[in-house]
Write a protein that holds these residues in place. Structure first.
Motif, PDB file in Angstrom:
ATOM      1  N   PHE A 325      -6.023  -1.364 -10.707  1.00  0.00           N
ATOM      2  CA  PHE A 325      -4.604  -1.458 -10.358  1.00  0.00           C
ATOM      3  C   PHE A 325      -3.834  -0.268 -10.922  1.00  0.00           C
ATOM      4  O   PHE A 325      -3.010   0.341 -10.225  1.00  0.00           O
ATOM      5  N   GLU A 336       1.465  -4.059  -3.275  1.00  0.00           N
ATOM      6  CA  GLU A 336       0.575  -4.940  -2.517  1.00  0.00           C
ATOM      7  C   GLU A 336      -0.769  -4.268  -2.258  1.00  0.00           C
ATOM      8  O   GLU A 336      -1.833  -4.872  -2.452  1.00  0.00           O
ATOM      9  N   PHE A 339      -2.701  -4.075  -5.532  1.00  0.00           N
ATOM     10  CA  PHE A 339      -3.213  -5.392  -5.930  1.00  0.00           C
ATOM     11  C   PHE A 339      -4.439  -5.782  -5.109  1.00  0.00           C
ATOM     12  O   PHE A 339      -5.472  -6.184  -5.656  1.00  0.00           O
ATOM     13  N   TYR A 395      -2.139 -13.048  -3.812  1.00  0.00           N
ATOM     14  CA  TYR A 395      -1.037 -12.096  -3.980  1.00  0.00           C
ATOM     15  C   TYR A 395       0.308 -12.758  -3.678  1.00  0.00           C
ATOM     16  O   TYR A 395       1.308 -12.487  -4.368  1.00  0.00           O
ATOM     17  N   GLU A 399       3.152 -12.371  -6.265  1.00  0.00           N
ATOM     18  CA  GLU A 399       3.994 -11.256  -5.843  1.00  0.00           C
ATOM     19  C   GLU A 399       5.286 -11.119  -6.656  1.00  0.00           C
ATOM     20  O   GLU A 399       5.646  -9.999  -7.053  1.00  0.00           O
ATOM     21  N   PHE A 402       4.446  -9.254  -9.852  1.00  0.00           N
ATOM     22  CA  PHE A 402       3.940  -7.889  -9.672  1.00  0.00           C
ATOM     23  C   PHE A 402       4.992  -6.953  -9.079  1.00  0.00           C
ATOM     24  O   PHE A 402       4.834  -5.735  -9.168  1.00  0.00           O
TER      25      PHE A 402
END
Length: 613
Positions: A325, A336, A339, A395, A399, A402
């Motif tokens: 990452f 995105e 990830f 994700y 989300e 992140f």
């Protein structure tokens, strides 16, 4: 009559029967466990490793990794590396190659350091730490590529990043395998000297490989690609040629297999070949990974470091994710993409077991460390299969957290992929006349065909994209991104081909297919075809129109016939240029050249054209 027990053979015949029986037992048991694995969504490689564990000293101890089993295992290893080379198409990652190279190099260094630190903290010896650190850095290429392909994510940006990293990893893997496959590894000086020789020899063979892919193989495969059987045999023979070259230069022969695949991968025929080689490779891989399980001395060796394997698996999966990452995010990709590309690469690869098995032969580690690597591979590959399958759902849950890493300045690289395009299946009289109209309507027009003369004509014109191969092969359909097409025109009259097409295309896509029989046409309409081309009925309508013109307007009739003759003559001229023949001075139909479609092209359409065996 003397009794026969394992490990004793009274005659060479009995020995051969025992070895053949071992091989048969492995295949049967692996098949059964493989079916169970598929039902639970697990990769079959896990099933093959478990097969070796069950049949070997860990459980029932009824099979040995000798004779036929050992031979088949070595062939499986060679075919696996050949297939890996076939997947290494540099064109697929051309747009993001610099970024991917930076990520791959950083990932190799940082993950090796992490694996080294974890092994040291768990109390392994110096040589064991070095082997573990080198073995656990690789991604599970076959598993990752298979799952992403099945999910139609292999051509997405995260998928291309993963493929690019895996390509660089596989090159590193081949160097490591060549190093461990040498006769003897001494001190640091000997290792450095051996590594230098390996790199020099690999460089020479790699240069020959790339030279061949540019100047030798295109002409060779262009001549034989139409014959599927010869095509496959020549490709395998090419692999064995490189195996012989590698052996002659004192390299591991399997390195040659990898470089042979690499040279073929750069050709337009590679996707077709990859789909044909995969079933053969899968068979030999079955035995190969089973033999790794057979090398674990017993249950005590497998479980000697069970808690260390659990701790290391947890730390490495989490650590590998954050390393990837960080590196991908640093290259400017959005959150995105970073990830998804990272979470796909968290597992310890099956290649760790290969490195471990070679290290046992070198006397660097014991069976207990191979057991430790086996547990790590089984745990991480099994878990990561579900992680990759549900990567978008994971994700979506994470989300909000992140998004703190997001920046307005970040923008993903543009990657070339087909979307909202038109596909023509087969390049013949039907599709050729429709292509200019499709070109005016769609940004991309992709033609799928497996006749080399058609591909040469398309290359010469340079107007349309093309994919060489049989439409029924998965890799070919994925390459053309069939399920993202807005329009598909199929000139195949095989009902099975067109039904498969209708199952895979998007529900909103416009699909024109061809049929010879009324019943087939009805079935295709029922399955969602927009229009079914019936050549005989269209020909009857055309004849009716021409008869009416002949009776009512002779000048228009003459113009229509002249136009048809011009089209046929133009097609014949292109065919003559393709085969290097001189232009005849006579008019069409003279010198034995019939006006109209050739018998070959008519037979192509009747048998499915490029789908013909």
């Amino acid at each position: 009559m003397p009794s026969y027990t394992k490990g004793e053979t009274n005659t060479p015949l009995m020995s051969e029967i025992a070895l053949a029986a071992d091989f048969a037992i492995i295949v049967v048991v692996a098949t059964i466990i493989g079916l169970i694995a598929r039902q639970t969504g697990q990769p079959t490689i896990i099933a093959y490793i478990i097969t070796g564990i069950i049949l070997g000293p860990v459980a029932f101890d009824i099979v040995t990794d000798e004779g036929l089993v050992e031979l088949m295992g070595n062939l499986g290893f060679a075919f696996l590396l050949f297939l890996l080379g076939l997947k290494m198409r540099f064109e697929d990652i051309r747009e993001i190659l610099p970024a991917v190279t930076n990520v791959a190099i950083g990932q190799t260094v940082l993950q090796t350091a992490l694996a080294f630190t974890v092994a040291w903290a768990l109390g392994f010896g110096t040589e064991e730490i070095l082997v573990i650190a080198l073995a656990t850095v690789f991604g599970a290429t076959p598993i990752i590529v298979k799952i992403l392909t099945d999910k139609d994510e292999i051509t997405s940006l995260p998928g291309k990043i993963d493929v690019g990293v895996l390509i660089v990893q596989d090159i590193y893997l081949v160097v490591v395998l060549a190093l461990f496959a040498t006769d003897e590894l001494g001190g640091a000086a000997d290792i450095a000297s051996t590594l230098g020789v390996i790199l020099v020899m690999m460089s020479f063979i790699a240069i020959f490989s790339l030279f061949s892919s540019r100047y030798v193989l295109p002409g060779l495969f262009r001549r034989i690609a139409d014959n599927k059987d010869v095509f496959l045999v020549v490709a395998i023979a090419w692999a064995f040629l490189f195996v012989a070259i590698a052996e002659a230069t004192n390299l591991d022969p399997k390195v040659g297999a990898f470089l042979a695949g690499l040279s073929i991968a750069q050709l337009p025929y590679s996707k077709e070949l990859e789909d044909r080689v995969t079933p053969i490779t899968d068979f030999f891989i079955l035995v190969f990974f089973a033999t790794i399980g057979l090398q674990i001395d017993g249950l005590s060796s497998l479980l000697a470091h069970w808690w260390e394997a659990i701790v290391a698996s947890t730390v490495l999966m989490v650590g590998n994710f954050w390393i990837m990452f960080y590196l991908i995010d640093r290259e400017g990709f959005d959150v995105e993409t970073s990830f998804l590309a990272s979470i796909n690469m968290v597992q310890v690869s099956e290649f760790s077991l290969i490195v471990g098995a070679l290290a046992i032969e070198q006397g660097l580690i014991g069976s207990d460390v191979l057991g430790y690597l086996s547990l790590m591979a089984l745990l991480t590959m099994g878990l990561s299969t579900y992680i990759i399958s549900y990567n978008y759902a994971i994700y979506a849950r994470l989300e909000p957290w992140f998004r703190r890493f997001e920046s307005d300045e970040r923008k993903d690289a543009e990657i070339s992929t087909y979307d909202g395009h038109a596909i023509a299946i087969g390049y013949d009289e039907i599709t050729e006349r429709a292509l200019p109209r499709l070109e005016a309507e769609f940004d991309d027009v992709v033609i799928i065909d497996r006749r080399t003369d058609h591909i040469e004509e398309l290359e010469e014109e340079g107007r349309y994209e093309y994919v060489f191969g049989d439409f029924r092969h998965t890799e070919v359909r994925k390459e053309a991104n069939l399920n993202a097409a807005d329009f598909v025109l199929s000139s195949s009259v095989e009902r099975e081909v067109n039904e498969a097409l209708l199952r895979e295309v998007d529900d909103e896509a416009t699909v024109f297919v061809e049929a010879e029989r009324i019943d087939d046409a009805r079935a295709l309409y029922d399955r969602g075809a927009t229009y079914v081309i019936m050549s005989t009925h269209l020909a009857a309508e055309k004849v009716s129109e021409y008869v009416e013109l002949y009776v009512t307007d002779r000048d228009r009739f003459d113009d229509a016939v002249a136009s048809d003759v011009d089209v046929i003559e133009a097609r014949r001229r292109r065919g003559r240029r393709r085969f290097g023949e001189d232009e005849p001075g006579s008019s069409p139909g003279v010198d034995g050249d019939p006006i109209g479609p050739s018998p070959d092209s008519l037979e192509d359409r009747r048998s499915g054209g490029e789908f013909r065996d």
